[in-house]
Every structure is written in structure tokens, then in C-alpha cells.
Design an enzyme around this catalytic site. Structure first.
Site, PDB file in Angstrom:
ATOM      1  N   CYS A 163       5.150  -1.321  -3.618  1.00 46.20           N
ATOM      2  CA  CYS A 163       3.903  -0.823  -3.035  1.00 46.20           C
ATOM      3  C   CYS A 163       2.862  -0.668  -4.152  1.00 46.20           C
ATOM      4  O   CYS A 163       3.161  -0.085  -5.199  1.00 46.20           O
ATOM      5  CB  CYS A 163       4.133   0.514  -2.344  1.00 46.20           C
ATOM      6  SG  CYS A 163       2.589   1.220  -1.723  1.00 46.20           S
ATOM      7  N   GLU A 191      12.589   4.934  -6.307  1.00 47.21           N
ATOM      8  CA  GLU A 191      11.235   4.942  -6.898  1.00 47.21           C
ATOM      9  C   GLU A 191      11.254   5.634  -8.265  1.00 47.21           C
ATOM     10  O   GLU A 191      10.596   5.189  -9.215  1.00 47.21           O
ATOM     11  CB  GLU A 191      10.239   5.648  -5.967  1.00 47.21           C
ATOM     12  CG  GLU A 191       8.836   5.689  -6.568  1.00 47.21           C
ATOM     13  CD  GLU A 191       7.832   6.471  -5.735  1.00 47.21           C
ATOM     14  OE1 GLU A 191       7.934   6.467  -4.495  1.00 47.21           O
ATOM     15  OE2 GLU A 191       6.942   7.098  -6.339  1.00 47.21           O
ATOM     16  N   CYS A 226       0.926   9.660  -1.909  1.00 44.04           N
ATOM     17  CA  CYS A 226       0.096   8.621  -1.284  1.00 44.04           C
ATOM     18  C   CYS A 226      -0.566   9.114  -0.002  1.00 44.04           C
ATOM     19  O   CYS A 226      -0.132  10.092   0.611  1.00 44.04           O
ATOM     20  CB  CYS A 226       0.929   7.370  -1.034  1.00 44.04           C
ATOM     21  SG  CYS A 226       1.976   7.498   0.408  1.00 44.04           S
ATOM     22  N   SER A 240      12.638   9.563   1.502  1.00 41.20           N
ATOM     23  CA  SER A 240      12.034  10.759   0.908  1.00 41.20           C
ATOM     24  C   SER A 240      10.915  11.305   1.777  1.00 41.20           C
ATOM     25  O   SER A 240      10.863  12.489   2.081  1.00 41.20           O
ATOM     26  CB  SER A 240      11.495  10.415  -0.486  1.00 41.20           C
ATOM     27  OG  SER A 240      10.792  11.496  -1.019  1.00 41.20           O
ATOM     28  N   ASN A 241      10.004  10.421   2.218  1.00 39.14           N
ATOM     29  CA  ASN A 241       8.857  10.940   2.978  1.00 39.14           C
ATOM     30  C   ASN A 241       9.281  11.521   4.324  1.00 39.14           C
ATOM     31  O   ASN A 241       8.717  12.496   4.795  1.00 39.14           O
ATOM     32  CB  ASN A 241       7.753   9.870   3.070  1.00 39.14           C
ATOM     33  CG  ASN A 241       8.026   8.860   4.143  1.00 39.14           C
ATOM     34  OD1 ASN A 241       7.745   9.109   5.297  1.00 39.14           O
ATOM     35  ND2 ASN A 241       8.599   7.722   3.772  1.00 39.14           N
TER      36      ASN A 241
HETATM   37  S1  SF4 Z   1       4.934   5.800   1.594  1.00 40.89           S
HETATM   38 FE1  SF4 Z   1       3.060   5.517   0.372  1.00 40.89          FE
HETATM   39  S2  SF4 Z   1       3.776   4.830  -1.643  1.00 40.89           S
HETATM   40 FE2  SF4 Z   1       5.484   4.551  -0.194  1.00 40.89          FE
HETATM   41  S3  SF4 Z   1       5.270   2.455   0.540  1.00 40.89           S
HETATM   42 FE3  SF4 Z   1       4.126   3.742   1.954  1.00 40.89          FE
HETATM   43  S4  SF4 Z   1       1.990   3.720   1.182  1.00 40.89           S
HETATM   44 FE4  SF4 Z   1       3.329   3.004  -0.455  1.00 40.89          FE
END
Ligand code: SF4
Length: 307
Positions: free
Chosen positions: A96, A126, A194, A223-224
Site C-alpha cells: 500500500c 507490516e 491511514c 490489525s485494523n
Molecule cells: S488499511 Fe490503510 S494502510 Fe492498510 S492497505 Fe488500507 S489504506 Fe493502506
């Protein structure tokens, strides 16, 4: 039951680009295409691409000579890139661009002679990639209490950078602890978390204030998605009827690597269990789109980068 869908939710621009890179590479070069690591953290996505001819490997050495190789959205350490070069693999990089930006920033600080404090979660690909992109010392921490234990060569020559998918609030607490102990430390504040992560966290917080239960669609290793779960304090890796017992409203959100079809399936399952009325939060509209790597640009006939 009222079902409220968070907006934005699900796929971010980096994930969409990474998936499209694999799909276009399969079309252009034909299967098999080798992908180092899961292209994004979602089993559904990985299985779909595998069925089309993508092969997912952990190590570069597992890839046969000459095979088209894709680096995942999470990014890779320089050593991985070098190994692919040594093996002469034609590489297409799906990292990314927002992760690459952090790599560049970290190296820029290191070039200034600063030691780097990286705020992030140990073991996440990451983080492995970011540490492996910076020449010089990198200290990895994830909590404010770890700041006290840091041993640095020169407290006046420090910089911090962050993982892109962290909780904004938790990261702010770590940055405050860093600034309290090292007043001259420099860094991007929480700006490198991000846009997609920040937007999904904000929308989930709004949703959590409106409904009895929030279900988060996302992979356990994403993670997100996990940061959304923390906000919503709910686990939805598989729907257990107990979670919604007694609830008259349910909110649904999805991590940046979770396809919308999984949200649709969840809504369908809820409708089978009870009468539902579905609403969508207005939220912000995301228009971010990243360019394809040059090898897969429609206007370009170039072969993948061969070392
Ligand atoms: S979560 Fe954010 S950093 Fe990760 S791939 Fe998507 S836009 Fe890119």
C-alpha cells in the site's frame, strides 16, 4: 430488529489495489502467480484468488525461478526484496502506498542519525516490513508503559513512526508518553494512521453509541479489524445468536480487508433469525484510489520488473 450499517466500512483503497494487482497479473501473465504472504488479511479474499491460480507462500525461496511474484499490501523488508532480486524473480509490488510512505519517512529519520521508535504490534507483517526497511536501530513499542523501559543512545536524536492500522486514541497515549520522557523527539503525530483506519474507527464509535450490539466483520489476524472490535467491544468472527439476545438494534461494520459480501451474508443471516429493518449511516464518502504499479498499468506494455 434495526440493523445499522457503518459508513465507511470494509475495503480501503490499498486493499482494493492489492486485490486488483493479483487479478490483473493473473490475466496478463496467466496462472500461477506467486504472492508472498496473504495479499490482505482475509481468508475469503485469499481463497477466491487461490481458486483463480494465485499461490500464497511465506518465503521467497519457495517460489520457482522466473515466476511472477507479488509482494502483499503490508509491505516487505529490504532483505526480502534483495532475495527476490538474487533469485531473478520478476516482482510486482502491491505494498500500500501509505505503508511505503512510512518506510520512506522512517529511513529519512534514520538518515538524520536518529534512532527510531516504531509504535506498532510485534509480529504483524507490516511491522516486520517497516523494521526491515530502516537501516539503524528501531525500538518497537505498543503501550505507554513501555516508554519508561526504552534504552536509547541519545535522547535528543530520536524519532517515532507508527503502524498504519493502529487505534488513534491508544497511539496518542503512547506519543504523549514518548514526548514526556523525550521532549525533543520528532514524528508524524497520529497522521500516519491511514485515512481508512481513522474513518472506520470514527464510524464504529458513532455506531456503538446508537445500537445495542456492534458486529465487526474481519479476520482475527487483521490489525485494523481488531482495533474496530476494541471500540465496539464485540467479536463477530462468526455470528453467535447469544450476542444479539435481547438486542433491538445491531450495528455492523467491517475491517478494511473484509469484502462487502461478508456484510451482506451477515445481514441475510440476521434476517433469517428475526425480522430486520436495515439502515445505513451517512458517514463520509471515500474517494481515495491508488495508481497501479507500472507493470500493470493499462497504458503500459512493460514486463514485470525482472532483476
Ligand atoms: S488499511 Fe490503510 S494502510 Fe492498510 S492497505 Fe488500507 S489504506 Fe493502506
Amino acid at each position: 430488529m434495526r440493523v445499522v450499517l457503518a459508513q465507511p466500512r470494509g475495503f480501503c483503497a490499498g486493499v482494493e489495489r492489492a486485490i486488483e494487482i493479483v487479478e490483473r497479473a493473473l490475466e496478463k501473465y496467466g496462472p500461477p502467480i506467486y504472492v508472498r504472504h496473504e495479499i490482505v488479511h482475509n481468508r475469503h479474499v485469499v481463497e477466491r484468488l487461490r481458486a483463480k491460480g494465485a499461490r500464497f507462500v511465506d518465503e521467497i525461496d519457495e517460489i520457482p525461478p522466473g515466476a511472477v511474484t507479488i509482494f502483499s499490501a503490508h509491505g516487505v523488508a529490504s532483505a526480502i526484496e534483495t532475495r527476490a532480486e538474487e533469485r531473478g524473480l520478476p516482482v510486482i509490488d502491491a505494498t500500500c502506498p501509505l505503508v511505503s510512505k512510512v518506510h520512506i519517512e522512517g529511513q529519512r529519520y534514520a538518515n538524520q542519525g536518529r534512532e527510531i521508535v516504531l509504535i506498532g504490534h510485534a509480529g504483524h507483517p507490516e511491522i516486520e516490513g517497516t523494521i526491515g526497511r530502516i537501516t539503524g536501530r528501531v525500538h518497537l513499542i505498543s503501550k505507554p508503559e513501555e516508554v519508561e523501559r526504552l534504552q536509547v543512545a541519545n535522547p535528543d536524536k530520536l524519532a517515532f513512526i507508527t503502524q498504519t492500522t493502529l487505534s488513534v486514541d491508544d497511539t496518542r497515549a503512547v506519543i504523549e508518553a514518548l514526548k514526556a520522557r523525550f521532549p525533543s523527539i520528532v514524528g508524524p503525530d497520529t497522521k500516519d494512521i491511514c485515512y481508512a483506519t481513522q474513518n472506520r474507527q470514527r464510524a464504529t464509535r458513532e455506531l456503538a453509541g446508537m445500537v445495542d450490539v456492534v458486529l465487526v466483520v474481519g479476520a482475527p489476524n487483521s490489525s485494523n479489524s481488531n482495533r474496530l472490535r476494541e471500540i465496539a467491544a464485540e467479536d463477530a468472527s462468526a455470528l453467535d445468536p447469544k450476542w444479539i439476545e435481547g438486542a433491538s438494534s445491531v450495528g455492523i461494520t467491517a475491517g478494511a480487508s473484509a469484502p462487502d459480501v461478508l456484510v451482506e451474508e451477515l445481514v441475510a443471516r440476521l434476517s433469517e433469525m428475526t425480522e430486520t429493518e436495515v439502515a445505513r449511516l451517512p458517514g463520509v464518502t471515500e474517494n481515495v484510489r491508488f495508481r497501479m504499479p507500472p507493470q500493470l498499468n493499462e497504458t503500459s506494455a512493460r514486463a514485470p520488473r525482472s532483476h
